[in-house]
Design an enzyme around this catalytic site. Structure first.
Site, mmCIF file in Angstrom:
data_model
loop_
_atom_site.group_PDB
_atom_site.id
_atom_site.type_symbol
_atom_site.label_atom_id
_atom_site.label_comp_id
_atom_site.label_asym_id
_atom_site.label_seq_id
_atom_site.Cartn_x
_atom_site.Cartn_y
_atom_site.Cartn_z
ATOM 1 N N HIS A 32 1.020 -1.386 -0.018
ATOM 2 C CA HIS A 32 0.131 0.051 0.343
ATOM 3 C C HIS A 32 1.291 1.319 -0.119
ATOM 4 C CE1 HIS A 32 -3.622 2.450 1.058
ATOM 5 N NE2 HIS A 32 -2.708 3.095 1.870
ATOM 6 N N GLU A 33 1.461 1.209 1.171
ATOM 7 C CA GLU A 33 2.662 1.910 0.884
ATOM 8 C C GLU A 33 3.870 2.274 -0.192
ATOM 9 O OE1 GLU A 33 1.756 4.970 2.928
ATOM 10 O OE2 GLU A 33 0.724 3.487 4.194
ATOM 11 N N HIS A 36 1.943 4.402 -3.052
ATOM 12 C CA HIS A 36 1.882 6.064 -2.380
ATOM 13 C C HIS A 36 3.589 6.746 -3.191
ATOM 14 C CE1 HIS A 36 -1.376 6.446 -0.977
ATOM 15 N NE2 HIS A 36 -1.335 5.278 0.366
#
Length: 381
Positions: A32-33, A36
């Protein structure tokens, strides 16, 4: 005292729960990170920190771009902190932004266009969906899928199946227009449509018949003792060797099935949320970190493939949760950016601060509620 005793009992097998839980959560949070992070770098944003976990740093290092990669003490999430952020939630540091030079501002997150910021924020949930597709696809490509024919073996007396006219030997071909390829497909459709009339296409004696069946909501206990409320027709499968086969898939087929499996989790989640508002579903099914830890430990006993499959399901759930339009979550940021794109300018600092406070309160209340549900669930085991 009984609750405390149950929690203490739960804690006796800490390694059996904690290690699988940390593996699953770390895998999902990392990707998820990473979503980003990669899009931010692509857009020219300076990334100050990439952290798995919150709180004090345990171990870390700096890369050549000056990003601090670290593992922190509280392993219940993670964050990417951009240049110009005040905190891990990407709240703008307004004083720092005003003091920045034009060159520094161009490398900050808040110095980018609204479309670039939206892309960076959306990349996290998208990475979760892509991770799930890859995991599901890898399982299908490497292990195939065991398929049991959707042939009815026995019909329970007084059940929804008997009322609908289903008979032993019937082969279910489709439900509400959805092709049924296996008994597992049949169970999936039926389980999420309790109390809902379904059009069932069956083959009987070489002829096709259309029946209407309404699955009854039943409490089912799985092999680990967890109770689930699902729809049931009241039929059993035929477990003979002639009705069971292992289907193998090419890589493109596996990717397509991985995407379809990911969509199934999304669709099931929306169905559950819709059921909550309609009063058909219970909030008892909502769980938090304790429930995830418990399920991770239970699934780990089935093997590594089952645990990775759980990680894929959790990845979809976290990606979807983050897209909810709640300030503090990615979806809340995207909501603000949509308003900014429509207005031609961002919301005022005060409006955003109020939004973040409301979002924080909503997230904290949800965490308290799900944790309480988890404790109640533990005491019932």
């Amino acid at each position: 005292m009984e609750i405390i005793g149950q929690i203490g009992h739960f804690g006796t097998g800490t390694l059996g729960y904690i290690i699988p839980f940390l593996f699953v959560l770390t895998l999902v949070v990392f990707f998820h990170e990473l979503g980003h992070f990669l899009v931010a770098r692509w857009c020219g944003v300076r990334v100050k920190a990439f952290s798995i976990g919150f709180g004090p740093e345990i171990v870390g290092f700096n890369d050549r771009h000056g990003t601090r990669w670290k593992i922190s003490a509280l392993p219940l999430g993670g964050y990417v902190r951009f240049f110009g952020d005040e905190d891990a939630a990407s709240t703008p540091d307004r004083d720092a932004l005003e003091a920045m030079s034009e060159e520094e501002r161009r490398s900050s997150f808040f110095g980018k266009s609204v479309w670039q910021r939206a892309a960076i924020v959306a990349a996290g949930p998208i990475a979760n969906f892509l991770l799930a597709i890859v995991i599901f696809a890898a399982i299908f490509a490497l292990y195939g899928r065991e398929i049991t024919s959707a042939r009815v073996d026995q019909v329970v007396a007084g059940s929804a199946a008997e009322q609908a006219g289903l008979q032993s030997g019937d082969v279910v071909l489709a439900i509400d227009g959805t092709t049924i390829e296996s008994f597992n497909d049949l169970q999936r459709v039926v389980s999420v449509n309790a109390d809902t009339p379904l059009t069932v296409l069956v083959e009987r004696g070489g002829q096709k018949l259309t029946l209407t069946a309404t699955p009854q909501r039943k409490e089912v206990t799985d092999r680990f003792g967890n109770v689930h409320r699902v729809g049931q027709l009241g039929i059993s499968r035929n477990g003979s060797a002639a009705d069971v086969k292992v289907q193998r898939f090419s890589v493109p087929e596996a990717v397509w099935l991985g995407a379809r499996e990911t969509w199934f989790v999304v669709d099931r989640t929306f169905s559950y949320i819709g059921g909550l508002f309609a009063g058909r579903e219970s909030t008892d099914e909502l769980g938090g970190m304790i429930r995830v830890a418990q399920v991770s430990g239970q699934v780990a006993t089935l093997g590594f493939v089952a645990l990775v499959n759980l990680a894929a399901v959790l990845s979809v759930s976290i990606g979807l949760l983050n897209l909810f339009p709640i300030p503090m979550l990615d979806g809340g940021h995207l909501m603000f950016y949509a308003v900014e794109a429509l207005r031609g300018r961002p919301l005022s600092a005060r409006a955003q601060d109020i939004g973040f406070r409301i979002g924080l309160a909503a997230v904290v209340m949800l965490m308290i509620f799900t944790t309480w549900n988890d404790i109640i669930h533990l005491t019932s085991l």
